[in-house]
Structures are given as C-alpha cells and as structure tokens.
Design a protein around this motif. Structure first.
Motif, PDB file in Angstrom:
ATOM      1  N   LEU A 196       0.830  -1.205   0.000  1.00 51.95           N
ATOM      2  CA  LEU A 196       0.000   0.000   0.000  1.00 51.95           C
ATOM      3  C   LEU A 196       0.864   1.255   0.000  1.00 51.95           C
ATOM      4  CD1 LEU A 196      -2.703   1.451   0.144  1.00 51.95           C
ATOM      5  CD2 LEU A 196      -2.737   1.039   2.628  1.00 51.95           C
ATOM      6  N   VAL A 197       1.898   1.284   0.824  1.00 49.57           N
ATOM      7  CA  VAL A 197       2.785   2.447   0.867  1.00 49.57           C
ATOM      8  C   VAL A 197       3.467   2.658  -0.481  1.00 49.57           C
ATOM      9  CG1 VAL A 197       4.936   3.352   1.856  1.00 49.57           C
ATOM     10  CG2 VAL A 197       3.174   2.383   3.353  1.00 49.57           C
ATOM     11  N   ALA A 198       3.936   1.578  -1.090  1.00 50.32           N
ATOM     12  CA  ALA A 198       4.592   1.700  -2.392  1.00 50.32           C
ATOM     13  C   ALA A 198       3.639   2.255  -3.443  1.00 50.32           C
ATOM     14  CB  ALA A 198       5.126   0.336  -2.831  1.00 50.32           C
ATOM     15  N   ASP A 199       2.385   1.820  -3.407  1.00 51.57           N
ATOM     16  CA  ASP A 199       1.384   2.313  -4.353  1.00 51.57           C
ATOM     17  C   ASP A 199       1.117   3.806  -4.143  1.00 51.57           C
ATOM     18  OD1 ASP A 199      -0.876   1.942  -6.331  1.00 51.57           O
ATOM     19  OD2 ASP A 199      -2.026   2.560  -4.571  1.00 51.57           O
ATOM     20  N   LEU A 200       0.997   4.226  -2.882  1.00 49.17           N
ATOM     21  CA  LEU A 200       0.756   5.642  -2.592  1.00 49.17           C
ATOM     22  C   LEU A 200       1.917   6.501  -3.058  1.00 49.17           C
ATOM     23  CD1 LEU A 200      -0.733   5.230   0.993  1.00 49.17           C
ATOM     24  CD2 LEU A 200      -2.012   5.878  -1.059  1.00 49.17           C
ATOM     25  N   LYS A 201       3.128   6.059  -2.812  1.00 52.27           N
ATOM     26  CA  LYS A 201       4.316   6.813  -3.240  1.00 52.27           C
ATOM     27  C   LYS A 201       4.374   6.924  -4.762  1.00 52.27           C
ATOM     28  CE  LYS A 201       7.408   5.932   0.680  1.00 52.27           C
ATOM     29  NZ  LYS A 201       8.724   5.369   1.089  1.00 52.27           N
ATOM     30  N   ALA A 202       4.027   5.843  -5.441  1.00 52.34           N
ATOM     31  CA  ALA A 202       4.050   5.862  -6.903  1.00 52.34           C
ATOM     32  C   ALA A 202       3.019   6.838  -7.453  1.00 52.34           C
ATOM     33  CB  ALA A 202       3.790   4.453  -7.448  1.00 52.34           C
ATOM     34  N   ARG A 203       1.862   6.921  -6.820  1.00 51.82           N
ATOM     35  CA  ARG A 203       0.827   7.854  -7.262  1.00 51.82           C
ATOM     36  C   ARG A 203       1.276   9.304  -7.086  1.00 51.82           C
ATOM     37  NH1 ARG A 203      -4.464   6.192  -4.141  1.00 51.82           N
ATOM     38  NH2 ARG A 203      -5.160   8.173  -5.068  1.00 51.82           N
ATOM     39  N   VAL A 204       1.915   9.600  -5.958  1.00 52.27           N
ATOM     40  CA  VAL A 204       2.419  10.962  -5.740  1.00 52.27           C
ATOM     41  C   VAL A 204       3.471  11.306  -6.791  1.00 52.27           C
ATOM     42  CG1 VAL A 204       3.709  12.460  -4.179  1.00 52.27           C
ATOM     43  CG2 VAL A 204       1.904  10.993  -3.277  1.00 52.27           C
ATOM     44  N   ALA A 205       4.381  10.390  -7.032  1.00 54.97           N
ATOM     45  CA  ALA A 205       5.435  10.632  -8.019  1.00 54.97           C
ATOM     46  C   ALA A 205       4.855  10.886  -9.407  1.00 54.97           C
ATOM     47  CB  ALA A 205       6.401   9.449  -8.048  1.00 54.97           C
ATOM     48  N   LYS A 206       3.859  10.107  -9.784  1.00 59.63           N
ATOM     49  CA  LYS A 206       3.235  10.283 -11.100  1.00 59.63           C
ATOM     50  C   LYS A 206       2.509  11.611 -11.196  1.00 59.63           C
ATOM     51  CE  LYS A 206      -0.056   8.089 -14.281  1.00 59.63           C
ATOM     52  NZ  LYS A 206      -0.978   6.932 -14.481  1.00 59.63           N
ATOM     53  N   ALA A 207       1.780  11.991 -10.136  1.00 60.04           N
ATOM     54  CA  ALA A 207       0.989  13.222 -10.167  1.00 60.04           C
ATOM     55  C   ALA A 207       1.862  14.465 -10.224  1.00 60.04           C
ATOM     56  CB  ALA A 207       0.078  13.283  -8.951  1.00 60.04           C
ATOM     57  N   THR A 208       3.040  14.395  -9.628  1.00 58.29           N
ATOM     58  CA  THR A 208       3.879  15.592  -9.501  1.00 58.29           C
ATOM     59  C   THR A 208       5.036  15.623 -10.487  1.00 58.29           C
ATOM     60  OG1 THR A 208       5.218  14.525  -7.772  1.00 58.29           O
ATOM     61  CG2 THR A 208       3.319  15.814  -7.065  1.00 58.29           C
ATOM     62  N   ALA A 209       5.153  14.615 -11.327  1.00 57.44           N
ATOM     63  CA  ALA A 209       6.284  14.545 -12.255  1.00 57.44           C
ATOM     64  C   ALA A 209       6.371  15.799 -13.122  1.00 57.44           C
ATOM     65  CB  ALA A 209       6.160  13.300 -13.130  1.00 57.44           C
ATOM     66  N   GLY A 210       7.456  16.516 -12.996  1.00 57.33           N
ATOM     67  CA  GLY A 210       7.710  17.679 -13.840  1.00 57.33           C
ATOM     68  C   GLY A 210       6.875  18.907 -13.558  1.00 57.33           C
ATOM     69  N   ILE A 211       6.064  18.917 -12.522  1.00 57.30           N
ATOM     70  CA  ILE A 211       5.170  20.047 -12.290  1.00 57.30           C
ATOM     71  C   ILE A 211       5.896  21.201 -11.608  1.00 57.30           C
ATOM     72  CG2 ILE A 211       4.331  19.405  -9.985  1.00 57.30           C
ATOM     73  CD1 ILE A 211       1.492  20.203 -11.024  1.00 57.30           C
ATOM     74  N   ASP A 212       5.529  22.405 -11.975  1.00 58.00           N
ATOM     75  CA  ASP A 212       6.051  23.615 -11.339  1.00 58.00           C
ATOM     76  C   ASP A 212       4.914  24.626 -11.248  1.00 58.00           C
ATOM     77  OD1 ASP A 212       7.310  25.869 -10.413  1.00 58.00           O
ATOM     78  OD2 ASP A 212       8.641  26.115 -12.138  1.00 58.00           O
ATOM     79  N   ALA A 213       4.402  24.796 -10.016  1.00 52.40           N
ATOM     80  CA  ALA A 213       3.312  25.751  -9.791  1.00 52.40           C
ATOM     81  C   ALA A 213       3.780  26.873  -8.870  1.00 52.40           C
ATOM     82  CB  ALA A 213       2.114  25.040  -9.195  1.00 52.40           C
ATOM     83  N   SER A 214       5.055  27.214  -8.985  1.00 50.85           N
ATOM     84  CA  SER A 214       5.662  28.171  -8.047  1.00 50.85           C
ATOM     85  C   SER A 214       5.087  29.581  -8.162  1.00 50.85           C
ATOM     86  CB  SER A 214       7.181  28.215  -8.244  1.00 50.85           C
ATOM     87  OG  SER A 214       7.506  28.509  -9.594  1.00 50.85           O
ATOM     88  N   ASP A 215       4.411  29.879  -9.247  1.00 52.13           N
ATOM     89  CA  ASP A 215       3.811  31.216  -9.407  1.00 52.13           C
ATOM     90  C   ASP A 215       2.327  31.231  -9.028  1.00 52.13           C
ATOM     91  OD1 ASP A 215       6.209  32.273 -10.354  1.00 52.13           O
ATOM     92  OD2 ASP A 215       5.754  31.697 -12.426  1.00 52.13           O
TER      93      ASP A 215
END
Length: 344
Positions: A196-215
């Motif tokens: 379960l932990v591995a699945d949750l971590k993989a989902r976070v990594a996929k959702a945030t891959a390359g994202i930049d919302a700093s503005d």
C-alpha cells in the motif's frame, strides 16, 4: 457520557501491562492468510507504549482516516465498528465497508463503542481519544483495550490549546506511511502495508512529475460559512501545496485550521480555491455546492479572481486531512492547476 457495563469486558492485567484476550470468536479471514497468533506487538505511539497481545479480531475505528487504512489493508473481517464520517468511503472500498457495522456517522458514545466488544481501537485525531471526545485513551486501557492514534495528529503538533492544534513541524506523508506500517504490523499483514505504501508513493510521483506551480497561490476551505476554517501552512494541505511547488496564501500561520474572516480571505485573493466537498452535516456550507453559492453571492468574495474565473478544485474532507486520501488531493490539485494553465 453513559457508564460502560464492565461485566461485558474480558481483559487481563498481566505483568503490569494490559494485554487483551479476544472477546468473542470473530472472523480471522485475511485473504487466505491467518493473522499472527503469537508474539505481542509493542509500538511507541504518540508518547506512550502500546502493547497488543495478538492480532486484533474485533477492531473499532473511530475516524474515517483510520477506517480507510484498515479497509485498504483488507481487514474488514476483523472490524466490528466504524464512526465519524465526513465523506462517502473511498472508491473501491464500498463492498468491504458494507460488511462493517457503522456505530455512528459522527462520534459515538463510549458505551456504544464498548457494546461492540472491541479488542483494539484506533482514531485519527487526538480529540477523539480525549476528554470531550469518545473517551480518553486511559478509559479504554483500563478495560484492557489497547488504543492507537494516528502519528500525523501528534508528531510535530501541539494539541494543548483550543481549535485543531498548531503544527510545530510541517507534516509529511511519511507520518501517514508510518501509520499504514504500524497498523499492518498490529494486524500481522506487513506485506500488505508495504504494498500500500509503495502504491501511494508511486501515485504521488506520477501526479507531480515535472510540475512547477511556483507562481500559483492557493487557499483551502474545509468548512463553515460564518467563521470559515482555512488551512494553515503545515498540515495535509501543506503536503499538497509543497508537492506542487505552489504557495498557500495562509502559509503565515501554523495553526492547523484557523478560522479567518472573509475580508482577510478576499484581501489575499488566491489564484485557486480548493474547496472541501463534505457530506456530513455538523457545520454550515459543508458541500462544495453550498460553498460556491456563498462565494459567488457574498459581497466580500464574489469579486475575487478565483471566484470570477471559477477556478475551484473540489476535494473530499479526507483528502484535506492527514490520511491516505491526501494522495488523492495531490492528484486532483495537480490536474486542476495544469488544466487551468497555472502549472508548468
């Protein structure tokens, strides 16, 4: 609070520690695997040592967050009660949840919990297992019922004052992952916890891959119309914000959910409003529809940029709490910011 009927309890006091003998037979079904039958599990949990004599067979979860972890670990057959719901159960868990009695939609009485004859009680919030909540942890432990509190609500957090507490350190998903591992150990299903932990971590990594919302600036509104609860810097919404590189307009407060007036909200004028879509009925403006109706008609808020442009993100209450569904929050906010052209 009604007085419990102690004659129904079946605890033993052994070697100075409360070790429970199971009340009733219960099912040991575990997807074809039997729970651990020997060897006590001892955990350091929120400043106290908790000892569980053997894998629970009659567990009660007093908050939706702990409930959904247990159900995700395939433990429905070892649960005899749930309580305190803000949302429908997480998708995919409907069938399992339907097999577990719901003791109350909100907080049950202490006696109601004891009537289920639990051999283990878990909660997501310190207030649930405290005076003014269901009962202090000591009350359960006096009857030989071990308790567990989500680390996310005690580690790096001061709950001694009024309100929902103050974060002394920013919350991270590691606290939630730690809870998953703890509960998996308690029930003897460590491999499921790791998966379960591995699945949750993989989902976070996929959702945030390359994202930049700093503005991009965001605001999180959980509930209440008259004195709204907005997210401070460092709870579960902070996990979401930091994962995306965005800015919370109320990052200047470490209170978990400070109540902030609408004039101040309008003055901060965030780019995006993340709105709790709750099904409970304990506050005003629980649903997202009610919140949006208010925002678009209230003189102080209807001219806000996010309101005029309808830049809303709707989240379940559990996605805005420290829970496995905080990952759902990361996914939905990331997708929305990309959709609104506010993330690179």
């Amino acid at each position: 609070m009604p007085v419990a009927r102690p004659a129904r309890r079946c605890a033993l006091l052994l070697s100075g520690a409360l070790l429970l003998t199971a009340c009733g037979g219960g099912s040991s079904a575990d997807g074809g695997k039997s729970p651990k039958s020997s060897g006590a599990v001892s955990l350091e949990n929120c400043g106290r040592k908790v000892t569980i004599a053997s894998a629970p067979k009659r567990a009660v979860s007093l908050n939706q967050g702990t409930t959904e972890i247990m159900l995700s670990l395939g433990l429905a057959d070892r649960m005899v009660g749930t309580a305190t719901w803000t949302d429908p159960v997480m998708k995919g868990l409907e069938k399992a949840n339907g097999r577990v009695p719901r003791l109350a939609d909100d907080a049950p009485s202490f006696e109601k919990v004891l009537d289920a004859e639990p051999d283990f009680v878990a909660a997501s919030f310190a207030s649930t297992l405290a005076k003014g909540g269901v009962a202090p942890r000591e009350k359960f432990e006096e009857l030989g019922v071990p308790t567990y509190l989500s680390p996310a609500d005690c580690e790096g957090k001061d709950n001694s004052g009024d309100g929902d507490g103050v974060r002394t350190e920013p919350l991270t998903m590691e606290a939630v992952y730690g809870e998953v591992r703890d509960l998996a150990e308690v029930f003897g299903v460590e491999e499921r916890g790791a998966t379960l932990v591995a699945d949750l971590k993989a989902r976070v990594a996929k959702a945030t891959a390359g994202i930049d919302a700093s503005d991009t600036t965001v605001l999180y509104w959980f509930a209440n119309q008259e004195a709204p609860y907005m997210a401070g810097c460092c709870g579960a919404p902070g996990i979401i914000t930091n994962a995306l590189g965005a800015k919370n307009v109320f990052a200047d407060t470490k209170q978990e959910w400070p109540q902030i007036n609408w004039e101040t909200v309008a003055d901060r004028d965030p780019d995006v409003l993340v709105i709790g879509d709750l099904t409970r009925r304990s506050q005003t403006a629980e649903t997202a529809a009610k919140k949006i109706e208010f925002l678009e008609t209230n003189p102080a808020t209807k001219s806000m940029d996010a309101v005029k442009n309808k830049r809303y993100v709707l989240l379940s209450g559990q996605a805005m709490n420290p829970a496995i569904r905080t990952v759902e929050g990361v996914e939905k906010v990331a997708a929305a910011l990309r959709g609104y052209g506010l993330a690179r």
